[in-house]
Write a protein that holds these residues in place. Sequence first.
Motif, PDB file in Angstrom:
ATOM      1  N   GLN A  18       0.831  -1.212   0.000  1.00  0.00           N
ATOM      2  CA  GLN A  18       0.000   0.000   0.000  1.00  0.00           C
ATOM      3  C   GLN A  18       0.864   1.261   0.000  1.00  0.00           C
ATOM      4  O   GLN A  18       0.585   2.217  -0.720  1.00  0.00           O
ATOM      5  CB  GLN A  18      -0.917   0.022   1.228  1.00  0.00           C
ATOM      6  CG  GLN A  18      -1.978  -1.057   1.243  1.00  0.00           C
ATOM      7  CD  GLN A  18      -3.047  -0.763   2.281  1.00  0.00           C
ATOM      8  OE1 GLN A  18      -3.528   0.355   2.389  1.00  0.00           O
ATOM      9  NE2 GLN A  18      -3.429  -1.776   3.044  1.00  0.00           N
ATOM     10  N   THR A 107      -6.860  -5.148  -0.504  1.00  0.00           N
ATOM     11  CA  THR A 107      -5.671  -5.066   0.331  1.00  0.00           C
ATOM     12  C   THR A 107      -5.711  -6.234   1.312  1.00  0.00           C
ATOM     13  O   THR A 107      -6.767  -6.612   1.813  1.00  0.00           O
ATOM     14  CB  THR A 107      -5.606  -3.742   1.105  1.00  0.00           C
ATOM     15  OG1 THR A 107      -6.822  -3.566   1.823  1.00  0.00           O
ATOM     16  CG2 THR A 107      -5.428  -2.569   0.164  1.00  0.00           C
ATOM     17  N   VAL A 112      -1.127  -4.916  -1.626  1.00  0.00           N
ATOM     18  CA  VAL A 112      -2.194  -4.649  -2.589  1.00  0.00           C
ATOM     19  C   VAL A 112      -2.227  -5.839  -3.544  1.00  0.00           C
ATOM     20  O   VAL A 112      -1.194  -6.222  -4.110  1.00  0.00           O
ATOM     21  CB  VAL A 112      -1.924  -3.352  -3.373  1.00  0.00           C
ATOM     22  CG1 VAL A 112      -3.039  -3.099  -4.382  1.00  0.00           C
ATOM     23  CG2 VAL A 112      -1.805  -2.175  -2.421  1.00  0.00           C
TER      24      VAL A 112
END
Length: 120
Positions: A18, A107, A112
Motif C-alpha cells: 500500500q 488489500t 495490494v
Amino acid sequence: MGIDIGKMRDIWISVCLQDDIVPGTGVCALVEGRQVALFRCRQTNQFYGIDNYDPVGGANVLSRGIIGSIEGAPVVASPLYKHQFDLNTGSCLQAPEYQLTTYLVRTQGAEVQLCMNTLG
Ligand code: FES
C-alpha cells in the motif's frame, strides 16, 4: 458453450505494498504480462486497477494520469488527450466506444492484490 461459473476461482496476485502508492496517484505494474495501472484514492483510500493502455492516445500512460471524481465516480484523466476513464467500469466518459479492462483490487495487510480470474 458458456463459462461454467462453478469452475471459476479467484487468483489474487500481490502486486505491491500500500505504501508504494502515494495517496491520490497511480503506479504501473506488470502483472502476468499485462501493464496494469493501479490507483489509490486520497479521500477513500480505495485502490483501483485498470489497463495502463490509453486506447485513445495509443500509449501506456494511464498510471500517470490525474485522478479525481465526477459526480462521485472515481476517474483518471489520461495525460495525453485528457480523456477521462471511470475507474470502476473502465468506460471512457468522452468516447464510450473505448472500454478498458478493470481489475478487482483488494488489500491484505500491507499488500495490494489484484484478482486475475481464471478457469480452474
Ligand atoms: S484522489 Fe480520490 S477523488 Fe481525488
